[in-house]
Write a protein that holds these residues in place. Structure first.
Motif, PDB file in Angstrom:
ATOM      1  N   LEU A  23       0.847  -1.199   0.000  1.00 25.43           N
ATOM      2  CA  LEU A  23       0.000   0.000   0.000  1.00 25.43           C
ATOM      3  C   LEU A  23       0.878   1.243   0.000  1.00 25.43           C
ATOM      4  O   LEU A  23       1.712   1.432   0.889  1.00 25.43           O
ATOM      5  N   LEU A  24       0.659   2.108  -0.983  1.00 23.30           N
ATOM      6  CA  LEU A  24       1.486   3.297  -1.162  1.00 23.30           C
ATOM      7  C   LEU A  24       0.764   4.548  -0.657  1.00 23.30           C
ATOM      8  O   LEU A  24      -0.437   4.700  -0.851  1.00 23.30           O
ATOM      9  N   HIS A  25       1.519   5.415  -0.022  1.00 20.19           N
ATOM     10  CA  HIS A  25       0.952   6.669   0.489  1.00 20.19           C
ATOM     11  C   HIS A  25       0.934   7.741  -0.598  1.00 20.19           C
ATOM     12  O   HIS A  25       1.561   7.603  -1.650  1.00 20.19           O
ATOM     13  N   GLY A  26       0.215   8.815  -0.325  1.00 19.06           N
ATOM     14  CA  GLY A  26       0.176   9.945  -1.240  1.00 19.06           C
ATOM     15  C   GLY A  26       1.264  10.954  -0.915  1.00 19.06           C
ATOM     16  O   GLY A  26       2.181  10.690  -0.138  1.00 19.06           O
ATOM     17  N   ASP A  27       1.145  12.123  -1.506  1.00 20.21           N
ATOM     18  CA  ASP A  27       2.124  13.191  -1.264  1.00 20.21           C
ATOM     19  C   ASP A  27       1.408  14.447  -0.781  1.00 20.21           C
ATOM     20  O   ASP A  27       0.423  14.861  -1.399  1.00 20.21           O
ATOM     21  N   PRO A  28       1.872  15.064   0.325  1.00 23.29           N
ATOM     22  CA  PRO A  28       2.979  14.606   1.162  1.00 23.29           C
ATOM     23  C   PRO A  28       2.552  13.439   2.042  1.00 23.29           C
ATOM     24  O   PRO A  28       1.380  13.276   2.365  1.00 23.29           O
ATOM     25  N   GLY A  29       3.521  12.633   2.441  1.00 23.57           N
ATOM     26  CA  GLY A  29       3.229  11.491   3.296  1.00 23.57           C
ATOM     27  C   GLY A  29       4.472  10.658   3.526  1.00 23.57           C
ATOM     28  O   GLY A  29       5.553  10.983   3.037  1.00 23.57           O
ATOM     29  N   ASP A  30       4.314   9.564   4.260  1.00 24.21           N
ATOM     30  CA  ASP A  30       5.415   8.637   4.475  1.00 24.21           C
ATOM     31  C   ASP A  30       4.849   7.267   4.823  1.00 24.21           C
ATOM     32  O   ASP A  30       3.631   7.033   4.702  1.00 24.21           O
ATOM     33  N   GLU A  31       5.722   6.369   5.269  1.00 21.55           N
ATOM     34  CA  GLU A  31       5.311   4.984   5.508  1.00 21.55           C
ATOM     35  C   GLU A  31       4.327   4.821   6.653  1.00 21.55           C
ATOM     36  O   GLU A  31       3.698   3.766   6.797  1.00 21.55           O
ATOM     37  N   GLN A  32       4.125   5.862   7.453  1.00 24.91           N
ATOM     38  CA  GLN A  32       3.201   5.794   8.587  1.00 24.91           C
ATOM     39  C   GLN A  32       1.788   6.259   8.251  1.00 24.91           C
ATOM     40  O   GLN A  32       0.885   6.155   9.081  1.00 24.91           O
ATOM     41  N   ASP A  33       1.577   6.774   7.044  1.00 21.39           N
ATOM     42  CA  ASP A  33       0.268   7.358   6.719  1.00 21.39           C
ATOM     43  C   ASP A  33      -0.879   6.364   6.869  1.00 21.39           C
ATOM     44  O   ASP A  33      -1.893   6.659   7.504  1.00 21.39           O
ATOM     45  N   TRP A  34      -0.749   5.204   6.264  1.00 19.79           N
ATOM     46  CA  TRP A  34      -1.822   4.205   6.358  1.00 19.79           C
ATOM     47  C   TRP A  34      -1.979   3.698   7.791  1.00 19.79           C
ATOM     48  O   TRP A  34      -3.098   3.464   8.254  1.00 19.79           O
ATOM     49  N   VAL A  35      -0.864   3.530   8.463  1.00 21.90           N
ATOM     50  CA  VAL A  35      -0.898   2.987   9.828  1.00 21.90           C
ATOM     51  C   VAL A  35      -1.591   3.944  10.777  1.00 21.90           C
ATOM     52  O   VAL A  35      -2.466   3.557  11.565  1.00 21.90           O
ATOM     53  N   VAL A  36      -1.230   5.213  10.692  1.00 22.08           N
ATOM     54  CA  VAL A  36      -1.745   6.210  11.641  1.00 22.08           C
ATOM     55  C   VAL A  36      -3.047   6.825  11.153  1.00 22.08           C
ATOM     56  O   VAL A  36      -4.072   6.787  11.842  1.00 22.08           O
ATOM     57  N   ASN A  37      -3.034   7.391   9.965  1.00 17.59           N
ATOM     58  CA  ASN A  37      -4.193   8.148   9.492  1.00 17.59           C
ATOM     59  C   ASN A  37      -5.408   7.268   9.216  1.00 17.59           C
ATOM     60  O   ASN A  37      -6.545   7.650   9.485  1.00 17.59           O
ATOM     61  N   ALA A  38      -5.173   6.087   8.651  1.00 17.73           N
ATOM     62  CA  ALA A  38      -6.286   5.194   8.294  1.00 17.73           C
ATOM     63  C   ALA A  38      -6.572   4.150   9.365  1.00 17.73           C
ATOM     64  O   ALA A  38      -7.496   3.348   9.198  1.00 17.73           O
ATOM     65  N   ASP A  39      -5.778   4.142  10.454  1.00 17.83           N
ATOM     66  CA  ASP A  39      -5.953   3.122  11.498  1.00 17.83           C
ATOM     67  C   ASP A  39      -6.028   1.737  10.853  1.00 17.83           C
ATOM     68  O   ASP A  39      -6.888   0.918  11.181  1.00 17.83           O
ATOM     69  N   ILE A  40      -5.105   1.481   9.931  1.00 13.79           N
ATOM     70  CA  ILE A  40      -5.219   0.312   9.052  1.00 13.79           C
ATOM     71  C   ILE A  40      -5.115  -1.007   9.803  1.00 13.79           C
ATOM     72  O   ILE A  40      -5.675  -2.013   9.355  1.00 13.79           O
ATOM     73  N   GLN A  41      -4.435  -1.031  10.935  1.00  9.71           N
ATOM     74  CA  GLN A  41      -4.318  -2.290  11.680  1.00  9.71           C
ATOM     75  C   GLN A  41      -5.687  -2.796  12.116  1.00  9.71           C
ATOM     76  O   GLN A  41      -6.023  -3.962  11.930  1.00  9.71           O
ATOM     77  N   ASN A  42      -6.476  -1.916  12.697  1.00 14.94           N
ATOM     78  CA  ASN A  42      -7.827  -2.314  13.118  1.00 14.94           C
ATOM     79  C   ASN A  42      -8.725  -2.613  11.926  1.00 14.94           C
ATOM     80  O   ASN A  42      -9.575  -3.514  11.986  1.00 14.94           O
ATOM     81  N   VAL A  43      -8.562  -1.872  10.842  1.00 18.42           N
ATOM     82  CA  VAL A  43      -9.359  -2.123   9.637  1.00 18.42           C
ATOM     83  C   VAL A  43      -9.059  -3.508   9.087  1.00 18.42           C
ATOM     84  O   VAL A  43      -9.977  -4.283   8.778  1.00 18.42           O
ATOM     85  N   LEU A  44      -7.776  -3.848   8.973  1.00 21.05           N
ATOM     86  CA  LEU A  44      -7.406  -5.166   8.450  1.00 21.05           C
ATOM     87  C   LEU A  44      -7.850  -6.280   9.381  1.00 21.05           C
ATOM     88  O   LEU A  44      -8.354  -7.323   8.928  1.00 21.05           O
ATOM     89  N   ASP A  45      -7.671  -6.082  10.684  1.00 21.49           N
ATOM     90  CA  ASP A  45      -8.119  -7.094  11.652  1.00 21.49           C
ATOM     91  C   ASP A  45      -9.609  -7.376  11.499  1.00 21.49           C
ATOM     92  O   ASP A  45     -10.053  -8.534  11.537  1.00 21.49           O
ATOM     93  N   THR A  46     -10.393  -6.318  11.336  1.00 21.10           N
ATOM     94  CA  THR A  46     -11.845  -6.471  11.201  1.00 21.10           C
ATOM     95  C   THR A  46     -12.206  -7.207   9.919  1.00 21.10           C
ATOM     96  O   THR A  46     -13.054  -8.108   9.913  1.00 21.10           O
ATOM     97  N   LEU A  47     -11.556  -6.851   8.816  1.00 21.59           N
ATOM     98  CA  LEU A  47     -11.844  -7.493   7.534  1.00 21.59           C
ATOM     99  C   LEU A  47     -11.473  -8.979   7.559  1.00 21.59           C
ATOM    100  O   LEU A  47     -12.206  -9.819   7.018  1.00 21.59           O
ATOM    101  N   VAL A  48     -10.358  -9.300   8.208  1.00 23.16           N
ATOM    102  CA  VAL A  48      -9.956 -10.702   8.332  1.00 23.16           C
ATOM    103  C   VAL A  48     -10.958 -11.460   9.195  1.00 23.16           C
ATOM    104  O   VAL A  48     -11.393 -12.566   8.856  1.00 23.16           O
ATOM    105  N   ALA A  49     -11.344 -10.871  10.332  1.00 22.90           N
ATOM    106  CA  ALA A  49     -12.285 -11.525  11.246  1.00 22.90           C
ATOM    107  C   ALA A  49     -13.634 -11.761  10.585  1.00 22.90           C
ATOM    108  O   ALA A  49     -14.314 -12.762  10.859  1.00 22.90           O
ATOM    109  N   GLN A  50     -14.036 -10.869   9.685  1.00 19.22           N
ATOM    110  CA  GLN A  50     -15.319 -11.006   8.995  1.00 19.22           C
ATOM    111  C   GLN A  50     -15.229 -11.902   7.762  1.00 19.22           C
ATOM    112  O   GLN A  50     -16.231 -12.122   7.091  1.00 19.22           O
TER     113      GLN A  50
END
Length: 208
Positions: free
Chosen positions: A114-141
């Motif tokens: 997953l690639l971030h936009g500009d400006p941004g960095d490798e933490q954008d998806w992790v922090v801004n999108a709360d992607i860990q919880n999103v992925l956990d939920t999608l896997v659980a479902q």
């Protein structure tokens, strides 16, 4: 680094002259005007020293960290790693999502980049999108399989907004870095399914 030092110097100068020596001035001027002046100088310093993108990214991360704080506990992992890129001849940062059962199994997993936009960095998806919880939920479902997700830093060493492309001058090959260095590193360090059929790529804004 120089721009950050300059901005900090401006801030400390304002704090000393206005907030320590400015008691008499404060009586003569409205507080909002002083605050406006301080903010204006800080913004101008950021503008002229080229640190808008860093300021924007830091603000985003701070805002979403507070917004997403304490959402839920998870057994999945987010790893922050650095590795040497032969293509770019520099250390590069990655954030990596590992599914909850990664340490307890010998299973191999497909990989999503997953690639971030500009400006941004490798933490954008992790922090801004709360992607860990999103992925956990999608896997659980059962909506997605258990997967390794990689979040590369797409900023170039020479030009930050490189759009993940190889430069015409060949001094910043971001496309080669992603397609070769990042993929090879992930396949060598983690239990992936190391074939093109088991890889996917996505992103947002200039990364999408």
């Amino acid at each position: 680094e120089k721009s950050a030092i300059f901005s900090q110097s401006i801030f400390h100068f304002l704090r000393y002259t206005i907030f320590r020596k400015g008691i008499f001035v404060m009586k003569k001027m409205k507080k909002w005007l002083l605050n406006f002046f301080a903010i204006l100088v800080l913004l101008l310093s950021v503008y002229f020293t080229g640190t808008w993108s860093e300021l924007f990214v830091d603000f985003q991360h701070a805002y979403f960290s507070l917004q997403n704080f304490g959402q839920k506990e998870t057994k999945s992992q987010i790893l922050d790693v650095e590795f040497f890129s032969p293509t770019l001849q520099s250390e590069r940062k990655l954030a990596i999502y590992l599914p909850a059962d990664y340490d307890k199994s010998q299973e191999r997993y497909p990989v999503l980049y997953l690639l971030h936009g500009d400006p941004g960095d490798e933490q954008d998806w992790v922090v801004n999108a709360d992607i860990q919880n999103v992925l956990d939920t999608l896997v659980a479902q059962g909506k997605i399989p258990r997967v390794i997700v990689v979040f590369p830093d797409g900023n170039g060493p020479n030009v930050s907004d490189g759009q993940y492309l190889n430069s015409a001058s060949q001094n910043q090959s971001l496309e080669d870095y992603l397609a070769a260095d990042v993929v090879e590193y992930i396949d060598s360090q983690y239990r992936t399914l190391p074939n093109r059929e088991s890889r996917a790529i996505g992103g947002n804004s200039s990364g999408g």
